[in-house]
Design a protein around this motif. Sequence first.
Motif, mmCIF file in Angstrom:
data_model
loop_
_atom_site.group_PDB
_atom_site.id
_atom_site.type_symbol
_atom_site.label_atom_id
_atom_site.label_comp_id
_atom_site.label_asym_id
_atom_site.label_seq_id
_atom_site.Cartn_x
_atom_site.Cartn_y
_atom_site.Cartn_z
ATOM 1 N N LEU A 103 0.771 -1.289 -0.114
ATOM 2 C CA LEU A 103 0.105 0.213 -0.157
ATOM 3 C C LEU A 103 1.106 1.238 0.062
ATOM 4 O O LEU A 103 0.447 2.064 -0.743
ATOM 5 N N LEU A 104 1.927 1.497 0.707
ATOM 6 C CA LEU A 104 2.939 2.324 0.781
ATOM 7 C C LEU A 104 3.573 2.479 -0.392
ATOM 8 O O LEU A 104 3.658 3.858 -1.115
ATOM 9 N N ASN A 105 3.766 1.423 -1.238
ATOM 10 C CA ASN A 105 4.522 1.636 -2.581
ATOM 11 C C ASN A 105 3.608 2.168 -3.446
ATOM 12 O O ASN A 105 3.955 2.954 -4.437
ATOM 13 N N ILE A 106 2.294 1.629 -3.570
ATOM 14 C CA ILE A 106 1.180 2.119 -4.491
ATOM 15 C C ILE A 106 0.831 3.593 -4.138
ATOM 16 O O ILE A 106 1.034 4.273 -4.990
ATOM 17 N N LEU A 107 0.934 3.903 -2.966
ATOM 18 C CA LEU A 107 0.600 5.417 -2.583
ATOM 19 C C LEU A 107 1.759 6.197 -3.058
ATOM 20 O O LEU A 107 1.664 7.242 -3.648
ATOM 21 N N GLY A 108 3.022 5.862 -2.785
ATOM 22 C CA GLY A 108 4.070 6.555 -3.334
ATOM 23 C C GLY A 108 4.062 6.664 -4.913
ATOM 24 O O GLY A 108 4.437 7.837 -5.420
ATOM 25 N N LYS A 109 4.012 5.636 -5.516
ATOM 26 C CA LYS A 109 3.901 5.619 -6.908
ATOM 27 C C LYS A 109 2.781 6.719 -7.480
ATOM 28 O O LYS A 109 2.932 7.386 -8.502
ATOM 29 N N ALA A 110 1.606 6.363 -6.811
ATOM 30 C CA ALA A 110 0.482 7.459 -7.548
ATOM 31 C C ALA A 110 0.879 8.898 -7.290
ATOM 32 O O ALA A 110 0.677 9.695 -7.869
ATOM 33 N N LEU A 111 1.228 9.154 -5.839
ATOM 34 C CA LEU A 111 1.650 10.499 -5.600
ATOM 35 C C LEU A 111 2.795 10.920 -6.562
ATOM 36 O O LEU A 111 2.896 12.466 -6.881
ATOM 37 N N ASP A 112 3.795 10.278 -6.787
ATOM 38 C CA ASP A 112 4.868 10.582 -7.612
ATOM 39 C C ASP A 112 4.340 10.903 -8.948
ATOM 40 O O ASP A 112 4.912 11.866 -9.599
ATOM 41 N N ALA A 113 3.475 10.324 -9.402
ATOM 42 C CA ALA A 113 2.803 10.640 -10.783
ATOM 43 C C ALA A 113 2.169 11.858 -10.695
ATOM 44 O O ALA A 113 2.075 12.710 -11.660
ATOM 45 N N LEU A 114 1.250 12.141 -9.679
ATOM 46 C CA LEU A 114 0.611 13.477 -9.450
ATOM 47 C C LEU A 114 1.300 14.506 -9.478
ATOM 48 O O LEU A 114 1.318 15.827 -9.758
ATOM 49 N N PHE A 115 2.506 14.521 -8.581
ATOM 50 C CA PHE A 115 3.381 15.643 -8.275
ATOM 51 C C PHE A 115 5.084 15.145 -8.664
ATOM 52 O O PHE A 115 5.911 14.900 -7.933
ATOM 53 N N PRO A 116 5.292 15.030 -9.708
ATOM 54 C CA PRO A 116 6.461 14.709 -10.336
ATOM 55 C C PRO A 116 7.758 15.777 -9.676
ATOM 56 O O PRO A 116 7.573 16.720 -9.994
ATOM 57 N N ASN A 117 8.685 15.180 -9.271
ATOM 58 C CA ASN A 117 9.835 15.883 -8.837
ATOM 59 C C ASN A 117 11.029 14.655 -8.632
ATOM 60 O O ASN A 117 10.922 13.956 -7.901
ATOM 61 N N TYR A 118 11.942 14.992 -9.376
ATOM 62 C CA TYR A 118 13.131 14.046 -9.721
ATOM 63 C C TYR A 118 14.229 14.528 -9.160
ATOM 64 O O TYR A 118 15.397 14.458 -9.632
ATOM 65 N N LYS A 119 14.374 15.440 -7.998
ATOM 66 C CA LYS A 119 15.362 15.952 -7.383
ATOM 67 C C LYS A 119 15.881 14.807 -6.486
ATOM 68 O O LYS A 119 17.263 14.786 -6.138
ATOM 69 N N ALA A 120 15.253 13.750 -6.092
ATOM 70 C CA ALA A 120 15.782 12.287 -5.488
ATOM 71 C C ALA A 120 15.036 11.127 -6.161
ATOM 72 O O ALA A 120 13.744 11.471 -6.556
#
Length: 181
Positions: free
Chosen positions: A154-171
């Motif tokens: 669930l945390l991986n899915i949440l992280g991936k979903a939020l990553d797609a909504l708010f892309p930031n590749y500083k890390a």
Amino acid sequence: VDVAVRGVIVVAHTLGIEPGHGHGCPDALARGEALPFRENRFDAIICTQVVQYFDDPFQAVKEMHRTLKKNGVVFLSGPGTYPLFDPPNPKWRFMPDGFRRLFTGFSRVEVRPLGGFLLCYFQILNLFLKQLVFGKPWENGLTKRVMWWLVFPLLNILGKALDALFPNYKASIGYLVIARK
């Protein structure tokens, strides 16, 4: 780099290498810094999550270049923002510009993040929770199953979903390098 990472790659023959620590059944025992193969031998080299353990990653990449055929491709992944673990501790970390420098001498180099800041954060949170729960008095079969089959996914899915909504590749938790000779 004009290499598609999607789809199926058909491989006629593979060759596995281990440094001699007794893991698996490799085809050859060798260090990445001194590959026991002739020049221009391979069409592609896949090196996943080991660059951080090389004594000399620059020499290892030179060996990859030496053993690749003309227009051969290296697919290499390595960690970006990631915690240190007990032995064997990694010796190296590379960010995108460091990976490009590592692959100097290749005709084309592309570095792709393996997720962005939020996915990275959630995966590190999973590692923290794993250390908090596993090996402690409250660990049991139920807590392990809940962590592995519910909390971590669930945390991986949440992280991936939020990553797609708010892309930031500083890390990023890691990087994929695609380099053509």
